[in-house]
Design an enzyme around this catalytic site. Structure first.
Site, PDB file in Angstrom:
ATOM      1  N   PRO A   2      -2.121   3.923   1.122  1.00  0.00           N
ATOM      2  CA  PRO A   2      -1.920   4.860   0.009  1.00  0.00           C
ATOM      3  C   PRO A   2      -2.444   4.264  -1.294  1.00  0.00           C
ATOM      4  O   PRO A   2      -2.205   3.099  -1.591  1.00  0.00           O
ATOM      5  CB  PRO A   2      -0.402   5.046  -0.049  1.00  0.00           C
ATOM      6  CG  PRO A   2       0.197   4.157   0.958  1.00  0.00           C
ATOM      7  CD  PRO A   2      -0.880   3.464   1.716  1.00  0.00           C
ATOM      8  N   GLU A   3      -3.193   5.055  -2.051  1.00  0.00           N
ATOM      9  CA  GLU A   3      -3.685   4.615  -3.348  1.00  0.00           C
ATOM     10  C   GLU A   3      -2.967   5.419  -4.437  1.00  0.00           C
ATOM     11  O   GLU A   3      -2.068   6.187  -4.133  1.00  0.00           O
ATOM     12  CB  GLU A   3      -5.206   4.801  -3.395  1.00  0.00           C
ATOM     13  CG  GLU A   3      -5.893   3.923  -2.345  1.00  0.00           C
ATOM     14  CD  GLU A   3      -7.413   3.935  -2.436  1.00  0.00           C
ATOM     15  OE1 GLU A   3      -7.940   4.470  -3.419  1.00  0.00           O
ATOM     16  OE2 GLU A   3      -8.052   3.405  -1.530  1.00  0.00           O
ATOM     17  N   LYS A  59       0.519   1.243  -8.014  1.00  0.00           N
ATOM     18  CA  LYS A  59       0.883   1.798  -6.713  1.00  0.00           C
ATOM     19  C   LYS A  59       2.354   1.547  -6.363  1.00  0.00           C
ATOM     20  O   LYS A  59       2.768   1.749  -5.228  1.00  0.00           O
ATOM     21  CB  LYS A  59      -0.042   1.232  -5.632  1.00  0.00           C
ATOM     22  CG  LYS A  59      -1.488   1.720  -5.828  1.00  0.00           C
ATOM     23  CD  LYS A  59      -2.358   1.448  -4.640  1.00  0.00           C
ATOM     24  CE  LYS A  59      -2.898   0.050  -4.659  1.00  0.00           C
ATOM     25  NZ  LYS A  59      -3.873  -0.178  -3.566  1.00  0.00           N
ATOM     26  N   HIS A  91      10.764   2.847  13.462  1.00  0.00           N
ATOM     27  CA  HIS A  91       9.962   2.488  12.299  1.00  0.00           C
ATOM     28  C   HIS A  91      10.678   2.772  10.982  1.00  0.00           C
ATOM     29  O   HIS A  91      10.115   2.603   9.923  1.00  0.00           O
ATOM     30  CB  HIS A  91       8.624   3.227  12.324  1.00  0.00           C
ATOM     31  CG  HIS A  91       7.809   2.924  13.542  1.00  0.00           C
ATOM     32  ND1 HIS A  91       7.433   1.633  13.865  1.00  0.00           N
ATOM     33  CD2 HIS A  91       7.329   3.723  14.514  1.00  0.00           C
ATOM     34  CE1 HIS A  91       6.745   1.665  14.996  1.00  0.00           C
ATOM     35  NE2 HIS A  91       6.670   2.913  15.410  1.00  0.00           N
ATOM     36  N   ARG A 110       3.821  -0.810   9.906  1.00  0.00           N
ATOM     37  CA  ARG A 110       3.308  -2.176   9.768  1.00  0.00           C
ATOM     38  C   ARG A 110       4.323  -3.136   9.136  1.00  0.00           C
ATOM     39  O   ARG A 110       4.120  -4.343   9.144  1.00  0.00           O
ATOM     40  CB  ARG A 110       2.026  -2.162   8.921  1.00  0.00           C
ATOM     41  CG  ARG A 110       0.942  -1.228   9.465  1.00  0.00           C
ATOM     42  CD  ARG A 110       0.174  -1.840  10.605  1.00  0.00           C
ATOM     43  NE  ARG A 110      -0.639  -2.969  10.171  1.00  0.00           N
ATOM     44  CZ  ARG A 110      -1.866  -2.865   9.680  1.00  0.00           C
ATOM     45  NH1 ARG A 110      -2.439  -1.695   9.543  1.00  0.00           N
ATOM     46  NH2 ARG A 110      -2.543  -3.939   9.328  1.00  0.00           N
ATOM     47  N   ARG A 263     -15.080  -5.483   1.289  1.00  0.00           N
ATOM     48  CA  ARG A 263     -14.703  -4.076   1.451  1.00  0.00           C
ATOM     49  C   ARG A 263     -15.935  -3.229   1.757  1.00  0.00           C
ATOM     50  O   ARG A 263     -16.980  -3.366   1.119  1.00  0.00           O
ATOM     51  CB  ARG A 263     -14.044  -3.534   0.165  1.00  0.00           C
ATOM     52  CG  ARG A 263     -12.903  -4.381  -0.373  1.00  0.00           C
ATOM     53  CD  ARG A 263     -11.723  -4.452   0.563  1.00  0.00           C
ATOM     54  NE  ARG A 263     -11.093  -3.157   0.811  1.00  0.00           N
ATOM     55  CZ  ARG A 263     -10.119  -2.651   0.062  1.00  0.00           C
ATOM     56  NH1 ARG A 263      -9.673  -3.304  -0.992  1.00  0.00           N
ATOM     57  NH2 ARG A 263      -9.575  -1.481   0.363  1.00  0.00           N
TER      58      ARG A 263
END
Ligand SMILES: [Zn+2]
Length: 279
Positions: A2-3, A59, A91, A110, A263
């Protein structure tokens, strides 16, 4: 990952759904997410607290309670879901149970996400403490200063793309959006930041606002696993000009993929030429 636009979307969704709710109990199933307190302290302090506001810094999501402030980073795949009696998923690592029967669950496949809890203080003081002290203002922050960003870029002896991804220079511009911003500004991502003129930097910042605003209005970009609270999918991926594209929308030339600071970067080599220093 997510940005800024995705986190802004999560913030707006949470604002609509959880402001005013009072915590009955917090359940922690993966204690490592809580960083600056023990799980017991975290649970104890939040009991009986009411969510009064939700904000964002870069963020980071910022939950403001009556007496505490929770700083939460979603990192790679964290998300918040408002649930009732649904069965707990493996999760879901932190569950905020509210007095009205709803619960807000932090879901993170994650497990890279983080939470830090602080006593309530002036927000500008909080910005000076870890982890927020490493986050520069984003182009929409009330404390964003063009000159400060320009001066930092003037000292940055690295590719402009890497400099724009550096959250200590300007926050909130992630990998997808920086490709779009540099394409719109006709700047090669490998151009050394300190070589850019003031006008070019102004162009970058203006395009950052345009791109991020548009992405926010479309609920962010859905690539891979991102969905915001309540599984809202972003639609900005339909508006991308170069990122993940194969041909340039301006000149039709093939889009090339290069690596900048590790990147993957999408560029049009005709529209984004390096500055010719022999001129
Ligand atoms: Zn082109």
């Amino acid at each position: 990952m997510p940005e800024l636009p995705e986190v802004e979307t999560v913030k707006n969704t949470l604002r609509k759904n959880v402001i005013g709710k009072e915590i009955k109990e917090v359940k922690i199933y993966y204690p490592k997410i809580i960083r600056n307190l023990t799980p017991e302290e975290f649970r104890e302090k939040l009991k009986g607290e009411r969510i009064v506001e939700i904000d964002r810094r870069g963020k980071y999501l910022i939950f403001i309670f009556n007496n505490y402030i929770l700083v939460s980073h979603l990192r790679m795949e964290g998300k918040y879901n408002l649930m009732q009696n649904e069965e707990l998923s493996k999760h879901e690592h932190v569950v905020f149970e509210f007095t009205d029967g709803y619960n807000l669950r932090y879901h993170d496949v994650r497990k890279f996400g983080t939470m830090d809890l602080f006593p309530k203080m002036e927000i500008t003081k909080l910005y000076k403490l870890a982890p927020l002290n490493k986050v520069a203002p984003d182009p929409f922050s009330s404390d964003f200063e063009f000159d400060s960003v320009y001066q930092k870029l003037k000292k940055a002896n690295k590719p402009i793309k890497s400099a724009l991804l550096d959250q200590t220079i300007v926050s909130g511009i992630g990998n997808i959006y920086v490709d779009e911003i540099l394409f719109m500004s006709r700047i090669h991502p490998l151009e050394i930041a300190k070589n850019l003129s003031r006008d070019k930097v102004e162009e970058i910042i203006n395009h950052s606002k345009v791109v991020l605003n548009k992405a926010i209005s479309l609920g962010g970009t859905t690539i891979k696993s991102f969905t915001s609270s309540h599984s809202i999918s972003g639609r900005f991926q339909n508006e991308l000009l170069v990122h993940t594209k194969t041909s340039c929308p301006e000149c039709s030339k093939e889009i090339t993929k290069i690596k900048v600071g590790g990147r993957t970067s999408y560029i049009c080599e005709d529209c984004q030429k390096m500055i010719d220093k022999t001129l």
